[in-house]
Scaffold this motif. Structure first.
Motif, short mmCIF file in Angstrom:
data_model
loop_
_atom_site.label_atom_id
_atom_site.label_comp_id
_atom_site.label_asym_id
_atom_site.label_seq_id
_atom_site.Cartn_x
_atom_site.Cartn_y
_atom_site.Cartn_z
N UNK A 1 0.07 29.89 3.47
CA UNK A 1 0.47 29.92 4.88
C UNK A 1 0.13 31.27 5.52
N UNK A 2 0.28 32.34 4.76
CA UNK A 2 -0.12 33.66 5.27
C UNK A 2 -1.63 33.72 5.45
N UNK A 3 -2.36 33.12 4.53
CA UNK A 3 -3.82 33.09 4.64
C UNK A 3 -4.25 32.31 5.87
N UNK A 4 -3.54 31.22 6.18
CA UNK A 4 -3.88 30.43 7.36
C UNK A 4 -3.74 31.26 8.63
N UNK A 5 -2.64 32.00 8.75
CA UNK A 5 -2.42 32.83 9.93
C UNK A 5 -3.44 33.96 9.99
N UNK A 6 -3.75 34.55 8.84
CA UNK A 6 -4.73 35.64 8.78
C UNK A 6 -6.10 35.17 9.26
N UNK A 7 -6.55 34.03 8.77
CA UNK A 7 -7.85 33.49 9.18
C UNK A 7 -7.86 33.16 10.67
N UNK A 8 -6.74 32.62 11.16
CA UNK A 8 -6.64 32.31 12.58
C UNK A 8 -6.77 33.55 13.44
N UNK A 9 -6.14 34.64 13.03
CA UNK A 9 -6.23 35.90 13.78
C UNK A 9 -7.65 36.47 13.74
N UNK A 10 -8.30 36.37 12.59
CA UNK A 10 -9.68 36.85 12.48
C UNK A 10 -10.59 36.06 13.41
N UNK B 1 -19.30 27.54 19.16
CA UNK B 1 -18.73 28.70 18.46
C UNK B 1 -17.40 29.12 19.08
N UNK B 2 -17.37 29.23 20.41
CA UNK B 2 -16.14 29.63 21.08
C UNK B 2 -15.07 28.55 20.98
N UNK B 3 -15.50 27.29 21.09
CA UNK B 3 -14.53 26.20 20.99
C UNK B 3 -13.92 26.11 19.61
N UNK B 4 -14.74 26.30 18.57
CA UNK B 4 -14.24 26.19 17.20
C UNK B 4 -13.36 27.38 16.83
N UNK B 5 -13.86 28.61 17.10
CA UNK B 5 -13.13 29.81 16.70
C UNK B 5 -12.04 30.22 17.68
N UNK B 6 -12.02 29.62 18.89
CA UNK B 6 -11.03 30.01 19.88
C UNK B 6 -10.05 28.92 20.25
N UNK B 7 -10.58 27.75 20.65
CA UNK B 7 -9.72 26.70 21.19
C UNK B 7 -9.21 25.73 20.13
N UNK B 8 -9.92 25.62 19.00
CA UNK B 8 -9.57 24.58 18.02
C UNK B 8 -8.92 25.14 16.75
N UNK B 9 -9.65 25.95 15.99
CA UNK B 9 -9.20 26.33 14.65
C UNK B 9 -7.95 27.22 14.65
N UNK B 10 -7.88 28.32 15.44
CA UNK B 10 -6.68 29.17 15.37
C UNK B 10 -5.38 28.44 15.70
N UNK B 11 -5.32 27.62 16.78
CA UNK B 11 -4.05 26.92 17.04
C UNK B 11 -3.62 26.02 15.88
N UNK B 12 -4.59 25.37 15.23
CA UNK B 12 -4.26 24.51 14.09
C UNK B 12 -3.73 25.35 12.93
N UNK B 13 -4.41 26.46 12.62
CA UNK B 13 -3.98 27.32 11.51
C UNK B 13 -2.63 27.95 11.79
N UNK B 14 -2.39 28.36 13.04
CA UNK B 14 -1.10 28.93 13.38
C UNK B 14 0.01 27.89 13.30
N UNK B 15 -0.30 26.67 13.71
CA UNK B 15 0.69 25.59 13.64
C UNK B 15 1.07 25.30 12.19
#
Length: 313
Positions: free
Chosen positions: A3-12, A234-248
């Motif tokens: 879970x920490x790794x998920x948040x870390x990757x989302x922030x990156x 690139x922006x959609x995947x790394x900004x709008x899609x992946x981080x919200x999922x990883x943070x959730x």
């Protein structure tokens, strides 16, 4: 740890967005085209995830007909009122993107990300006003460290205030305000709904707002089929899609305090990419400021862990 790794990757992921935007500007694309393509591709990815989840739920129901009690079906029916609330809660994220990406036209990437990072103390201020409670000594010390670190990292000590583009600075600070509001609203907007559905409707609201402000001509004039599609994906995947999922996935298990610490990895990643990819001049004194900002973000959680540690006789 996962879970920490998920948040870390989302922030990156958040940390690399500004570098991609600067490259898109170098190709001649406008603000509306950059943000619009990001939210459009993020919209498609988010609802594709929702479709996959629904498909898996249907498969589970079909394979467990003999034992209905073992099927975990959603207990909350998403009404149109809930959808509208989520769409409204997603608009500050779109506004943040518009303000933040526009600031990159006036100021360096490394400065823009530092200004956006002021959401840390702005969030504290908003929380204090909402709770009508004065911040404690630790929080005030944190704000002082954050402010001092920002001055160093932004290069104010070296360059002086006269050499700054104040239009870009104001846009960056307004982006931080908008992002603070997004964090507040997103945490309170229909939390009982599945994270994938929440993310999908919030992105939908943000996309519609951007399309109203900047009509999506790129969808019909063939521009999306050029390099804009690459930047949008690139922006959609790394900004709008992946981080919200990883943070959730991660935030409910590690808490907001640890999320703030791990989320701070966005800052050094953005500054590092500014130096390596965009060839911006980042001095040693600015890196000291970055370290101070990270220390300021981590300080409250460190004090909490020290208080929770049992005292041995």
């Amino acid at each position: 740890m996962k879970y920490r790794l998920a948040v870390l990757v989302g922030a990156i992921c958040y940390g690399i967005l500004s570098t991609i935007v600067v490259k898109a500007y170098d190709q001649g694309y406008s603000l509306g085209e950059v943000v619009g393509s990001q939210l459009f591709t993020g919209f498609l990815m988010s609802w594709a995830l929702v479709y996959v989840i629904q498909w898996r739920e249907r498969r589970k129901k079909q394979s467990h007909i003999s034992n209905p009690d073992s099927v975990k079906t959603p207990t909350v029916k998403v009404t149109w009122k809930m959808r509208l609330i989520l769409m409204a809660a997603g608009t500050p994220q779109a506004i943040t993107g518009l303000l933040y990406y526009e600031s990159l036209r006036y100021i360096p990437n490394s400065l823009a990300i530092l200004l956006l990072f002021q959401f840390t103390w702005m969030g504290v201020l908003i929380h204090a006003i909402g709770q009508r409670k004065r911040p404690d000594g630790i929080m005030l010390l944190t704000l002082v460290i954050l402010f001092g670190g920002t001055l160093l990292a932004a290069g104010v000590v070296q360059q002086g205030v006269d050499n700054f583009n104040w239009t870009g600075v104001m846009l960056g600070l307004l982006a931080a305000v908008s992002y603070s509001l997004f964090i507040v609203f997103s945490g309170k907007a229909v939390p009982s709904v599945h994270p994938a559905y929440r993310s999908g409707w919030m992105i939908t609201g943000g996309m519609l707002l951007v399309f109203i402000l900047f009509p999506p001509h790129f969808l019909v004039n063939g521009l999306l089929l050029e390099n804009l599609l690459i930047f949008g994906i690139l922006l959609g995947f790394f900004g709008a899609f992946l981080p919200p999922v990883l943070f959730a996935i991660g935030v409910p298990h590690i808490g907001e305090g640890m999320t703030s610490i791990l989320g701070a990895s966005e800052l050094p990643v953005a500054v590092m990419l500014s130096a390596i990819v965009l060839h911006e001049d980042v001095s040693l004194l600015q890196w000291v400021g970055v370290v101070l900002v990270l220390l300021g973000v981590a300080l409250p959680e460190v004090f909490k862990m020290m208080r929770r540690r049992p005292v041995q006789a």
